[in-house]
Enzyme design. Sequence first.
Site, PDB file in Angstrom:
ATOM      1  N   ASP A  54      56.109-157.921 -19.785  1.00 49.91           N
ATOM      2  CA  ASP A  54      55.475-157.404 -20.989  1.00 49.91           C
ATOM      3  C   ASP A  54      54.126-156.803 -20.578  1.00 49.91           C
ATOM      4  OD1 ASP A  54      54.962-157.039 -23.795  1.00 49.91           O
ATOM      5  OD2 ASP A  54      53.639-158.773 -23.693  1.00 49.91           O
ATOM      6  N   ARG A  84      46.640-157.571 -35.853  1.00 49.60           N
ATOM      7  CA  ARG A  84      47.672-158.012 -34.912  1.00 49.60           C
ATOM      8  C   ARG A  84      48.889-158.564 -35.648  1.00 49.60           C
ATOM      9  NH1 ARG A  84      49.536-157.423 -29.721  1.00 49.60           N
ATOM     10  NH2 ARG A  84      50.168-159.385 -28.793  1.00 49.60           N
ATOM     11  N   SER A 161      58.061-153.158 -22.252  1.00 47.78           N
ATOM     12  CA  SER A 161      57.017-153.320 -23.256  1.00 47.78           C
ATOM     13  C   SER A 161      57.311-152.509 -24.513  1.00 47.78           C
ATOM     14  CB  SER A 161      55.678-152.859 -22.652  1.00 47.78           C
ATOM     15  OG  SER A 161      54.674-152.759 -23.638  1.00 47.78           O
ATOM     16  N   ASN A 162      56.765-152.993 -25.625  1.00 47.27           N
ATOM     17  CA  ASN A 162      56.802-152.226 -26.875  1.00 47.27           C
ATOM     18  C   ASN A 162      55.840-151.040 -26.849  1.00 47.27           C
ATOM     19  OD1 ASN A 162      58.698-153.900 -28.088  1.00 47.27           O
ATOM     20  ND2 ASN A 162      57.175-155.126 -29.167  1.00 47.27           N
TER      21      ASN A 162
END
Length: 269
Positions: A54, A84, A161-162
Site C-alpha cells: 500500500d 480521512r 494502492s488506491n
Amino acid sequence: MLTNRREFLHRVTGTAAAGFLGSAPAGTTSCAAQHGPAPPRPAAGSKIRAVAFDAFPIFDPRPIAALAEDLCPGKGALLSEAWRTRQFEYTWLRVASHEYADFWQVTADALVFAERALALDLGEEKRARLLGAYLDLRAWPDVMPALRALRGAGIRLSFLSNFTPKMLGAAIEGSGLAGQFEHVLSTDRARTYKPDPRAYQMALDAFGLTREEIAFVAFAGWDAAGARWFGYPTFWVNRLGLPAEELGVSADATGASLSDLVEFVKERA
C-alpha cells in the site's frame, strides 16, 4: 450499538489525532464476510517471492495533518479526521454503487464535505494546498534500507494502492524511489478500490505468481483484513500502534516498521 457519530469516528480512526494516519472505518464489510469461511492459508512450503505495498507504509502522511492544523489552528485534527473518514467512505460507496471516480476526485470531494461539516471556509487557496500535499509526500526514514534488503534477497516489489498514477508518481519521484519497484499498480486501472477483490487481483496479474507467493503490506487495519480475505500472506505495518479491526481475520504478522517486514519476508523466502 454506537450511540453517536462522534463515537463512531473515534472507533474507526483510533483517535481524533490519528485522523489521516489511522485505520479507516470497517463498517462497510458485510456480516456474511465477517462470519464466512476462513481465508485461504499459504500452502505448506510456499515461498514469498514478491511484496506488494500500500502507499502509506512507504510514504509518510503526517505532513498532511500538520498542514491542516497550520491552516486551521485548533481545528486541524477535526478536519483531518472528517476528511480521512469520508474519503474512504466515498471509495467504498462508489464501489458498492458502481459509480467510480478516481482517488484524486474522491479526496477533493471528501475535503469539501469535511469543510462544510465543520462550518469552515477554507477558500480555494487553502483547499488547493491541502490537496497538493498529497503530491508532496516523502518516504518514511526506514523505507530505502528495507527496499534494498528485500531487493538484495531477490524479492520483487510493487505498489498496490488506491492512489492515482499521478499521485504515486509524484511521491515516488519526490522520495527518490524511481526504479525501486517493478510495478506501480494503481487500482484506478481496474476502476475500483480495495478491499474489492478485483483490486488485490492486480498484483497476481502483474507478477504472474500465486497469491501465496505475494506478501501484501498494509498500513490500515481494514486493508490488512481485506488482503487476508483475498488470501495474501499479509504484514501490517502498524506504525501508530492501533488495535486490529474487529473483522474476524488478522494479518499474518504485525510490526512497527519495515525492518520487521524484512524479517517476516526473509523467513518465508
